[in-house]
Scaffold this motif. Structure first.
Motif, mmCIF file in Angstrom:
data_model
loop_
_atom_site.group_PDB
_atom_site.id
_atom_site.type_symbol
_atom_site.label_atom_id
_atom_site.label_comp_id
_atom_site.label_asym_id
_atom_site.label_seq_id
_atom_site.Cartn_x
_atom_site.Cartn_y
_atom_site.Cartn_z
ATOM 1 N N GLY A 163 -39.252 38.112 26.407
ATOM 2 C CA GLY A 163 -40.598 38.550 26.057
ATOM 3 C C GLY A 163 -41.449 37.483 25.410
ATOM 4 N N ILE A 164 -40.893 36.304 25.170
ATOM 5 C CA ILE A 164 -41.641 35.236 24.496
ATOM 6 C C ILE A 164 -42.808 34.747 25.348
ATOM 7 N N GLY A 165 -42.645 34.691 26.663
ATOM 8 C CA GLY A 165 -43.702 34.193 27.544
ATOM 9 C C GLY A 165 -44.719 35.240 27.951
ATOM 10 N N GLY A 166 -44.562 36.462 27.463
ATOM 11 C CA GLY A 166 -45.465 37.539 27.829
ATOM 12 C C GLY A 166 -44.668 38.756 28.280
ATOM 13 N N ASN A 167 -45.365 39.822 28.563
ATOM 14 C CA ASN A 167 -44.706 41.052 28.995
ATOM 15 C C ASN A 167 -44.705 41.160 30.510
#
Length: 182
Positions: free
Chosen positions: A69-73
């Motif tokens: 989830g660090i790069g977005g959902n």
């Protein structure tokens, strides 16, 4: 929508970029996967396209990082390949939710006719695809994984070249042979 394309190969970028633009994506391009990993939180791409062949170890790290989830959902990670993944990598891709980017670019392979010469058997004739850059041949055949052919003759429409080859993978009736110089 943003697409992150990670590749150092011009022919890959020239093929992938127009397809993604056609689908309405803004393209962000990185040549180095580590740089992309460093900036992925800021980029927040909707999709990521990269190659397991170019980044054989790091594509799994990137996919796991994105899955956290660090790069977005709901970021989709796509691999493009000119040759099949190993069984282990295929399994890992499934576990990580990595999808296959349908990548067929006629300029990357040549249609060829080839002859396999077995030591104590008849010649076998096939037609297939020769990926010259990767030194791989794809043919429709049920060969044995790990088989070695001392003499493989390839005709590309212009000339005949002879090599040796080893069967790398056989999946769904498609054999992938790694070509070696004689």
């Amino acid at each position: 929508m943003k697409a992150l394309v990670i590749s150092d190969r011009t022919e890959i970028n020239d093929y992938v970029t127009p397809l993604l633009k056609e689908k309405g994506f803004d393209i962000i391009h990185y040549r180095w996967i580590i740089k992309a990993l460093d900036n992925i939180e800021e980029i927040q791409p909707d999709i990521i396209v990269l190659s397991a062949g170019e980044y054989p170890r790091h594509w799994k790290t990137l996919a796991g990082f994105v899955q956290s989830g660090i790069g977005g959902n709901n970021v989709k990670v796509y691999l493009y390949e000119t040759s099949p993944l190993s069984e282990e990598d295929e399994k890992k891709a499934d576990e990580l939710g990595v999808l296959q980017f349908e990548f067929i670019n006629e300029s990357l392979y040549k249609s060829v006719e080839l002859v396999l010469n077995e030591a104590c058997g008849p010649f076998k004739f096939y037609t297939g695809k020769y990926y010259e850059e990767d030194k791989l041949i794809e043919i429709e055949a049920n060969l044995t994984n790990g088989s070695y052919y001392k003499y493989v003759s390839i005709y590309d429409g212009d000339c005949v070249n002879s090599y040796s080859a080893k069967v790398e993978t056989v999946e769904d009736g498609i054999a992938c042979l790694k070509v070696n110089s004689l």
